[in-house]
Design an enzyme around this catalytic site. Sequence first.
Site, short mmCIF file in Angstrom:
data_model
loop_
_atom_site.label_atom_id
_atom_site.label_comp_id
_atom_site.label_asym_id
_atom_site.label_seq_id
_atom_site.Cartn_x
_atom_site.Cartn_y
_atom_site.Cartn_z
N ARG A 191 37.18 39.02 -24.56
CA ARG A 191 38.08 39.98 -25.22
C ARG A 191 39.54 39.55 -25.04
O ARG A 191 40.35 39.65 -25.97
CB ARG A 191 37.85 41.39 -24.66
CG ARG A 191 36.55 42.02 -25.15
CD ARG A 191 36.45 43.48 -24.76
NE ARG A 191 36.09 43.69 -23.37
CZ ARG A 191 34.85 43.88 -22.93
NH1 ARG A 191 33.83 43.86 -23.78
NH2 ARG A 191 34.61 44.10 -21.65
N ASP B 21 29.99 50.09 -36.59
CA ASP B 21 28.84 50.30 -35.72
C ASP B 21 28.01 51.43 -36.32
O ASP B 21 28.52 52.24 -37.11
CB ASP B 21 29.29 50.67 -34.30
CG ASP B 21 28.23 50.37 -33.25
OD1 ASP B 21 28.35 49.34 -32.56
OD2 ASP B 21 27.26 51.15 -33.14
N SER B 22 26.73 51.50 -35.93
CA SER B 22 25.86 52.57 -36.44
C SER B 22 25.76 53.73 -35.47
O SER B 22 24.94 54.63 -35.66
CB SER B 22 24.46 52.01 -36.73
OG SER B 22 23.90 51.42 -35.57
N ASP C 56 29.14 40.56 -32.59
CA ASP C 56 28.58 40.71 -31.25
C ASP C 56 27.36 41.63 -31.34
O ASP C 56 27.38 42.76 -30.83
CB ASP C 56 29.64 41.28 -30.30
CG ASP C 56 29.18 41.28 -28.85
OD1 ASP C 56 28.22 40.54 -28.53
OD2 ASP C 56 29.75 42.03 -28.05
N CYS D 132 23.33 37.46 -27.47
CA CYS D 132 22.97 37.83 -26.09
C CYS D 132 21.46 37.76 -25.91
O CYS D 132 20.92 38.32 -24.96
CB CYS D 132 23.49 39.23 -25.75
SG CYS D 132 22.76 40.56 -26.74
#
Length: 395
Positions: free
Chosen positions: A206, A247-248, A297, A337
């Site tokens: 970040r 985002d959901s 991400d 990830c």
Amino acid sequence: MKVITLREGKERSLLRRHPWVFQGSIARGKADAGETVRVQAHDGRFLAWAAYSPTSMIRVRAWSFDEAERIDEAFFARRIEQAVAVRWRLPIASDAVRLIHGEADGLPGLIVDRYGDTLSAQFLSAGTERWKQTIADLLLQATGLQRLYERSDSGVRTLEGLPAATGWLRGSGATELTIREHEWQLTLDVAEGHKTGFYLDQRDNRKLFADTVRHFGCRRVLNCYCYTGGFSIAALAGGAEQVVSVDSSAPALARASAHVALNGFDAGRHEALDADVNDTLRRYLKEGRRFDAIVLDPPKFAPTASHAERAARAYKDINRLAFKLLEPGGLLFTFSCSGGIGAELFHKIVAGAGLDAGVDGFIQARLGAAPDHPMTITFPEGEYLKGLVVLKRAG
């Protein structure tokens, strides 16, 4: 002491100090869940002291390869103190830190994060579950803290034959916390947030994103799978004029917007979009939207290697769309990830996405987890987070 004997030839991983033994490698022997066992080769040679898990495919997790060592309270005290001491030596620009990172710290199945004055822990194996109360006391003793929240609600517990467990193990009080990361403030809830409450592994990435946005003068930024907006705050700190966070999860987006206000940024520079990322990328492409920097991400598409093929298609698709949405000279911060996707395969996936998008790019950096999430030379599976910074070539 119960004994687990391996099949001939199956001792090689333990001789290389890899801590896992799979069910198919065992010739004979069994024990209760979490019980300490002596693991030996087919000819009786000592290999390790380990915790036994009767329901998991990873049937044995090694505690120690030293035959003279005893797995007792003193053993756990030493391992915890060693892990904490290593973190004190690291240059971590935050009051939130991963204190214990499972196998890398010689404590398979134990994850412990510190958020200011509060510890948040996951006991993910039968061995750590058996020693949970002792470990809890030792964690407070090693850190001088008084609060420890348990977040043992990962699906990994099911594979170990363990039920989910959450709540205060030691202390009590509010679960909503504020942490400092670099020059920013971020909030989390140890009872509700992902993992132990937050993604500390992306801390340094970040900061790199903030610096990169500033250096390249990125005005329009798209943060996909933004969760609570860590990369969005980084973009705003780097001087981005407009940041879109997708985002959901409505609660995660609400926290992302709250982070914008908490850090003193103009709310007009930030848009929180509750939507599917794939649909959004396609819609933006049709609308002719373009961005100077994009963050991808996503969640874990491939938890194991058996999911790699399907996950590769998903990773390729979102990266292909992102390449198309980037301005020439734009930057893509893309991550995986997934433990089932290695760094080399991830590079190939991103390369394939660029080829399908008709673009090329310069790899500016290869990224991983922050140093308080270590990977050891004997446990390559610890390299779960892979990232690439790609500068889209013009023309």
